[in-house]
Write an enzyme that holds these catalytic residues in place. Structure first.
Site, PDB file in Angstrom:
ATOM      1  N   CYS F  78       1.007  -1.190  -0.221  1.00 43.65           N
ATOM      2  CA  CYS F  78      -0.126  -0.075   0.034  1.00 43.65           C
ATOM      3  C   CYS F  78       0.847   1.314  -0.153  1.00 43.65           C
ATOM      4  CB  CYS F  78      -0.990  -0.008   1.239  1.00 43.65           C
ATOM      5  SG  CYS F  78      -1.679   1.568   1.340  1.00 43.65           S
ATOM      6  N   ILE F  79       0.482   2.038  -0.855  1.00 43.09           N
ATOM      7  CA  ILE F  79       1.619   3.226  -1.006  1.00 43.09           C
ATOM      8  C   ILE F  79       1.557   4.118  -0.147  1.00 43.09           C
ATOM      9  CG2 ILE F  79      -0.043   4.260  -2.683  1.00 43.09           C
ATOM     10  CD1 ILE F  79       2.420   5.264  -4.257  1.00 43.09           C
TER      11      ILE F  79
END
Lengths: 120, 130, 95, 120, 95, 130
Positions: F78-79
């Site tokens: 997840c960025i």
């Protein structure tokens, strides 16, 4: 994606780490894909809705502000487990009034109907 | 009085970094000195040069950096805990042939002996657990 | 040797602290530890008889916690936290 | 460094994260500086001494093996809080016999005498 | 809809799981959750009446935990864990 | 069946990474497929190219790397969670002018939408919490 509904369970307190914030983010993303999305607050998660939070004291982002805009994002169902409130000596009036109280086996009954659930 | 701080948590799953930072500022404002801040366990993440939270969140590594540089505080990161969790300086990166380094400026890697030394030699060691 | 105890959450940290706290010690609730005001007011009310009890103001305000049972607890800011670490010869942190 | 004695309190279970291992490391380093060092196991920390651990199953390093060599490193005092055992339904015979049991207020009394304590 | 619940520690995760588990569900204790065999054997004994109870073998052996009260609990390996996720339509993780 | 995994913890304060890895191997050994492993919260640390534990400990990022490359599994980090915790790829490092990058090969940064997509589209999503 199909129109399957999504249920997010959030049971972390709001400011210890990023857990509560990141659960809420997942709910918002779910709703942004037009998936019917419900949010269930249990255990320490009920503290997220406690009124009069002032996290700028820490400083942290105000989670309560995010809850106030949930409807705008398409999440109209926030459930609160009443037993979790009772264990903490909380009255439902102490919470931001954006939720539906689930009494007794309410949470168990609701979760049993949900095919797609994410725990946080 | 001379203080030392031990910090065992970072932003992800703990409030320890934030509480320790506010406490450190209050120690200095009260006229005391801080000789060392020791980052151990998940607290080593407070020393990452790559942490980049959204604008509306505090960047703890930058805050620590400013504080320790302004007040000449020894900011020590436990080397064993750091290597385990992917925090390395240029020297360790070279020694273990790792592709980069990410220990923020102002912090240094060293051994647990520095924590014990602070416990023995300062007037107060205050621990911030995860 | 007077000791300051800090407790940052309920459950094991609070339990272990209660087991070792001595008469005359001080106890400061910080971070999620301030929820003890809601969760175990009776235990705190008992504790006040022997121990000086404090809560960290920033954590209480951030979370919207109230001293509903009007316990004799003093709200301290971070400078007050520092003062407690001065007047007590050591600080034990329960987390 | 002076001959002040050091007390390490370890209250984490052995294999959840690195907490127990890293507390033990702190005790070993303290002893390696010839500081008189004691280790106090409380709460879930008492699980660290449970006999018949086989952490190669996970795999993780065997903490019990570290406890077996504590004396070699100069740590001859390991205290276990008896109430923590009782709460877990554990008998003292289920632990590696390298410790002294502190009954009742024993831990409180001992800690009150210690000037230099590290919690883990 | 039959559900597999995993619990990785005692305290809140186990409590919340117990609150939502339905008759016919399965419950698998993993990681520090296996200490429930020591800490809350009575609760588990009660639970077995309605729910199939499992513990993850690697975590039990790693920690030296024993099924002292001879509860009707099945030891499963990681493959057995996978089988449980197959036969139950969904898995809820309590942590 | 087609599986997806969500991993929320790493080595420091959790067993989640280790349990998830063993589970993933068992899923594949049982003849099922895994389309995606999503690393979120502190689980993003499983994707660090700089983690370097002692010889007698498992290097989780390397283990994941081998597994996902061998089986063609989508390993998504997840960025937002990663940026907050100091895990960045070359592109993000450039965009935010960070001094290095540390996302291990075989992993990619992407949004939370990938987690929701896996929840909806796979037969089973199994979560490993911290």
């Amino acid at each position: 994606m199909s129109q399957t509904s999504v249920c997010i369970i959030s049971s972390q307190s709001p400011y210890r780490g990023q857990g509560a914030r990141e659960a809420l983010d997942a709910a918002l993303v779910s709703a942004s894909y037009d998936l019917p999305t419900s949010l269930v607050l249990m255990g320490d998660g009920v503290y997220q809705l406690l009124d009069h939070q002032a996290p700028d004291q820490l400083p942290r982002k105000n989670l309560l502000a995010m809850f106030k805009s949930l409807e705008l994002y398409g999440i109209d169902t926030v459930y609160v487990d009443s037993e979790s409130l009772a264990e903490r000596g909380l009255e439902s009036e102490q919470l931001l009034p954006v939720y539906t109280l689930l009494e007794g086996d309410g949470v168990a009954t609701f979760l049993a109907t949900q095919a797609k659930v994410l725990n946080f | 009085m001379n203080y030392a701080l031990a910090v065992y948590g970072a932003t992800g799953n703990s409030q320890a970094g934030q509480t320790a930072l506010s406490f450190a500022k209050a120690v200095l404002a009260s006229g005391h000195s801080i000789s060392r801040i020791f980052f151990y366990q998940d607290g080593v993440q407070n020393a990452s040069s790559l942490s980049n939270p959204p604008q509306d969140e505090v960047n703890l590594p930058s805050e620590w950096q400013a504080l320790v540089q302004q007040h000449g505080i020894d900011a020590v990161v436990c080397i064993a805990a750091a290597l385990r969790r992917g925090i390395v300086d240029a020297g360790e990166a070279e020694r273990y042939q790792l592709p980069a380094n990410n220990l923020a400026e102002g912090f240094e890697l060293s051994g647990l002996g520095q924590l014990l030394e602070s416990l023995i030699e300062t007037d107060r060691l205050i621990t911030f657990g995860a | 040797m007077a000791t300051l105890h800090t407790v940052n959450k309920n459950g094991q940290p609070l339990e272990l602290c209660l087991r070792v706290v001595n008469k005359g010690d001080s106890l400061l609730l910080i971070e999620d530890g301030v929820y003890a005001l809601f969760e175990v007011p009776d235990i705190l009310a008992e504790l006040i008889k022997d121990v000086s009890l404090y809560v960290l103001e920033a954590d209480v305000l951030a979370r919207g916690v109230s001293n509903r049972n009007e316990l004799e607890i003093e709200l301290v800011d971070y400078q007050g936290f520092v003062s407690l670490t001065e007047t007590n010869e050591k600080t034990l942190s329960w987390f």
